[in-house]
Scaffold this motif. Structure first.
Motif, PDB file in Angstrom:
ATOM      1  N   ILE A  22      -5.224  27.402  15.053  1.00  0.00           N
ATOM      2  CA  ILE A  22      -6.055  27.157  15.811  1.00  0.00           C
ATOM      3  C   ILE A  22      -5.508  27.024  17.301  1.00  0.00           C
ATOM      4  CG2 ILE A  22      -7.146  25.013  16.879  1.00  0.00           C
ATOM      5  CD1 ILE A  22      -7.533  24.114  13.951  1.00  0.00           C
ATOM      6  N   GLY A  23      -6.170  27.762  18.026  1.00  0.00           N
ATOM      7  CA  GLY A  23      -5.876  28.149  19.742  1.00  0.00           C
ATOM      8  C   GLY A  23      -5.513  29.502  19.671  1.00  0.00           C
ATOM      9  N   GLN A  24      -5.331  30.023  18.464  1.00  0.00           N
ATOM     10  CA  GLN A  24      -4.930  31.690  18.729  1.00  0.00           C
ATOM     11  C   GLN A  24      -6.077  32.637  18.266  1.00  0.00           C
ATOM     12  OE1 GLN A  24      -1.541  32.108  19.614  1.00  0.00           O
ATOM     13  NE2 GLN A  24      -1.546  29.764  19.510  1.00  0.00           N
ATOM     14  N   GLU A  25      -7.106  32.195  17.758  1.00  0.00           N
ATOM     15  CA  GLU A  25      -8.078  33.095  17.219  1.00  0.00           C
ATOM     16  C   GLU A  25      -9.518  32.240  17.207  1.00  0.00           C
ATOM     17  OE1 GLU A  25      -7.815  33.683  12.735  1.00  0.00           O
ATOM     18  OE2 GLU A  25      -5.814  33.675  13.575  1.00  0.00           O
ATOM     19  N   LEU A  26     -10.730  33.053  17.069  1.00  0.00           N
ATOM     20  CA  LEU A  26     -11.760  32.541  16.594  1.00  0.00           C
ATOM     21  C   LEU A  26     -11.888  32.114  15.199  1.00  0.00           C
ATOM     22  CD1 LEU A  26     -14.348  35.132  18.229  1.00  0.00           C
ATOM     23  CD2 LEU A  26     -13.944  32.432  19.236  1.00  0.00           C
ATOM     24  N   VAL A  27     -12.401  30.895  15.073  1.00  0.00           N
ATOM     25  CA  VAL A  27     -12.837  30.226  13.860  1.00  0.00           C
ATOM     26  C   VAL A  27     -14.345  29.702  13.755  1.00  0.00           C
ATOM     27  CG1 VAL A  27     -12.444  28.178  12.600  1.00  0.00           C
ATOM     28  CG2 VAL A  27     -10.501  29.136  13.699  1.00  0.00           C
ATOM     29  N   ILE A  28     -14.930  29.986  12.414  1.00  0.00           N
ATOM     30  CA  ILE A  28     -16.393  29.536  12.302  1.00  0.00           C
ATOM     31  C   ILE A  28     -16.389  28.375  11.606  1.00  0.00           C
ATOM     32  CG2 ILE A  28     -18.464  30.289  11.235  1.00  0.00           C
ATOM     33  CD1 ILE A  28     -17.503  33.286  11.638  1.00  0.00           C
ATOM     34  N   ALA A  29     -17.387  27.445  12.132  1.00  0.00           N
ATOM     35  CA  ALA A  29     -17.620  26.219  11.382  1.00  0.00           C
ATOM     36  C   ALA A  29     -19.028  26.127  11.018  1.00  0.00           C
ATOM     37  CB  ALA A  29     -17.463  25.123  12.271  1.00  0.00           C
ATOM     38  N   VAL A  87     -16.774  16.831  11.811  1.00  0.00           N
ATOM     39  CA  VAL A  87     -16.877  16.061  12.839  1.00  0.00           C
ATOM     40  C   VAL A  87     -15.151  15.601  13.226  1.00  0.00           C
ATOM     41  CG1 VAL A  87     -17.327  13.855  14.160  1.00  0.00           C
ATOM     42  CG2 VAL A  87     -19.180  15.124  12.611  1.00  0.00           C
ATOM     43  N   GLN A  88     -14.657  14.935  12.087  1.00  0.00           N
ATOM     44  CA  GLN A  88     -13.293  14.745  12.443  1.00  0.00           C
ATOM     45  C   GLN A  88     -12.406  15.911  12.576  1.00  0.00           C
ATOM     46  OE1 GLN A  88     -11.548  12.860   8.582  1.00  0.00           O
ATOM     47  NE2 GLN A  88      -9.560  13.009   9.748  1.00  0.00           N
ATOM     48  N   THR A  89     -12.449  17.100  12.040  1.00  0.00           N
ATOM     49  CA  THR A  89     -11.864  18.100  12.327  1.00  0.00           C
ATOM     50  C   THR A  89     -12.057  18.679  13.590  1.00  0.00           C
ATOM     51  OG1 THR A  89     -11.890  18.787   9.744  1.00  0.00           O
ATOM     52  CG2 THR A  89     -11.327  20.678  11.330  1.00  0.00           C
ATOM     53  N   ILE A  90     -13.305  18.712  14.133  1.00  0.00           N
ATOM     54  CA  ILE A  90     -13.579  19.040  15.575  1.00  0.00           C
ATOM     55  C   ILE A  90     -12.774  18.357  16.676  1.00  0.00           C
ATOM     56  CG2 ILE A  90     -15.081  19.474  17.323  1.00  0.00           C
ATOM     57  CD1 ILE A  90     -17.116  20.505  14.930  1.00  0.00           C
ATOM     58  N   ARG A  91     -13.111  17.057  16.146  1.00  0.00           N
ATOM     59  CA  ARG A  91     -12.379  15.818  17.126  1.00  0.00           C
ATOM     60  C   ARG A  91     -10.997  16.250  17.304  1.00  0.00           C
ATOM     61  NH1 ARG A  91     -16.252  11.091  15.751  1.00  0.00           N
ATOM     62  NH2 ARG A  91     -17.952  11.475  17.208  1.00  0.00           N
ATOM     63  N   GLN A  92     -10.175  16.178  15.872  1.00  0.00           N
ATOM     64  CA  GLN A  92      -8.983  16.210  15.695  1.00  0.00           C
ATOM     65  C   GLN A  92      -8.067  17.575  16.338  1.00  0.00           C
ATOM     66  OE1 GLN A  92      -7.421  15.291  11.910  1.00  0.00           O
ATOM     67  NE2 GLN A  92      -5.398  15.173  12.393  1.00  0.00           N
ATOM     68  N   HIS A  93      -8.712  18.603  15.927  1.00  0.00           N
ATOM     69  CA  HIS A  93      -8.114  20.044  16.213  1.00  0.00           C
ATOM     70  C   HIS A  93      -8.809  20.997  17.335  1.00  0.00           C
ATOM     71  CE1 HIS A  93      -5.581  19.272  12.997  1.00  0.00           C
ATOM     72  NE2 HIS A  93      -6.581  18.808  12.130  1.00  0.00           N
ATOM     73  N   PHE A  94      -9.929  20.584  17.821  1.00  0.00           N
ATOM     74  CA  PHE A  94     -10.547  21.556  18.654  1.00  0.00           C
ATOM     75  C   PHE A  94     -10.781  20.865  20.148  1.00  0.00           C
ATOM     76  CE2 PHE A  94     -11.200  23.524  14.785  1.00  0.00           C
ATOM     77  CZ  PHE A  94     -10.989  25.023  14.941  1.00  0.00           C
ATOM     78  N   SER A  95     -10.326  19.532  20.556  1.00  0.00           N
ATOM     79  CA  SER A  95     -10.771  18.989  21.563  1.00  0.00           C
ATOM     80  C   SER A  95     -10.196  19.531  22.896  1.00  0.00           C
ATOM     81  CB  SER A  95      -9.928  17.506  21.377  1.00  0.00           C
ATOM     82  OG  SER A  95      -8.719  17.375  21.284  1.00  0.00           O
ATOM     83  N   SER A  96      -9.247  20.378  22.776  1.00  0.00           N
ATOM     84  CA  SER A  96      -8.957  21.133  24.141  1.00  0.00           C
ATOM     85  C   SER A  96      -9.226  22.443  24.100  1.00  0.00           C
ATOM     86  CB  SER A  96      -7.137  21.019  24.085  1.00  0.00           C
ATOM     87  OG  SER A  96      -6.817  21.747  23.065  1.00  0.00           O
ATOM     88  N   LEU A  97     -10.160  22.834  22.944  1.00  0.00           N
ATOM     89  CA  LEU A  97     -10.569  24.396  23.011  1.00  0.00           C
ATOM     90  C   LEU A  97     -12.137  24.214  23.067  1.00  0.00           C
ATOM     91  CD1 LEU A  97      -8.319  25.527  20.088  1.00  0.00           C
ATOM     92  CD2 LEU A  97      -8.289  26.189  22.230  1.00  0.00           C
ATOM     93  N   PRO A  98     -12.675  25.400  23.386  1.00  0.00           N
ATOM     94  CA  PRO A  98     -14.100  25.533  23.587  1.00  0.00           C
ATOM     95  C   PRO A  98     -14.862  25.551  22.267  1.00  0.00           C
ATOM     96  CG  PRO A  98     -13.149  27.980  24.133  1.00  0.00           C
ATOM     97  CD  PRO A  98     -12.257  26.741  24.049  1.00  0.00           C
ATOM     98  N   VAL A  99     -15.691  24.972  22.141  1.00  0.00           N
ATOM     99  CA  VAL A  99     -16.364  24.712  20.732  1.00  0.00           C
ATOM    100  C   VAL A  99     -17.960  24.983  21.004  1.00  0.00           C
ATOM    101  CG1 VAL A  99     -17.496  23.060  18.948  1.00  0.00           C
ATOM    102  CG2 VAL A  99     -15.150  22.891  20.096  1.00  0.00           C
ATOM    103  N   TYR A 100     -18.241  26.445  20.602  1.00  0.00           N
ATOM    104  CA  TYR A 100     -19.560  27.084  21.023  1.00  0.00           C
ATOM    105  C   TYR A 100     -20.492  26.768  19.725  1.00  0.00           C
ATOM    106  CZ  TYR A 100     -16.652  30.036  23.958  1.00  0.00           C
ATOM    107  OH  TYR A 100     -15.888  30.604  24.764  1.00  0.00           O
TER     108      TYR A 100
END
Length: 176
Positions: A22-29, A87-100
């Protein structure tokens, strides 16, 4: 009706979510993607665009559904799929990254600044991104129809919208 002339037996992977990438590449949810054909197609196009990780909530189609497996055309072996509480995963791991996320009232994807890392959320075929995840989206994107003022279909198929979105992210990466 027309089976393939080959049969293979594989052990099903039980993916353990490892947030090191996380933070290194694009991820799809994927949020409630229920159609197996769409699910498999999205896995296949993630592989095509070099996206190695897909997060799914429990409402998504089973990755080992025969229709999903067939639609991946082998990409299931290269893309890691994780079922989790989005929801938990986005809050925990993507809070400092763009979420498109893609929306009918978002900003034009062709005019918006896009990064080479972050999370791309794609919503349910009929309902879009769920109400629980909408507040977590930091960048609302829209894929405009052409010409802009002409009548067009109500929306795009989620697999097609995912392909257009991933393509635009990769096109920008190539041009930078």
């Amino acid at each position: 009706d027309t089976p393939q002339h080959a049969l293979a037996v594989f052990r099903q992977r039980k993916e353990t979510f490892e947030p090191a990438y996380i933070g290194q590449e694009l991820v799809i949810a994927l949020d409630n993607i229920q159609n197996p054909g769409n699910m498999g197609t999205i896995i296949r196009l993630a592989d095509w665009f070099g996206i190695h990780h897909i997060l799914c909530n429990s409402e998504c189609a089973d990755v080992y559904n025969p229709k999903v497996v067939q639609a991946t055309m082998g990409s299931l072996a290269r893309v890691h799929i994780y079922y989790c509480d989005l929801v938990q995963t986005i809050r925990q791991h993507f809070s400092s990254l763009p979420v498109y996320g893609t929306f009918l009232d978002g900003d034009n994807i062709y005019q918006k600044s896009l990064t080479s890392n972050g999370l791309i959320v794609m919503g349910n075929e009929g309902h879009g991104i769920s109400d629980e995840i909408k507040p977590l989206i930091t960048e609302r994107l829209h894929i405009p129809s052409y010409p802009p003022d002409a009548p067009a279909g109500e929306s795009l198929n989620v697999a097609i919208a995912t392909a257009i979105t991933c393509s635009e992210f990769r096109r920008r990466q190539e041009n930078n």
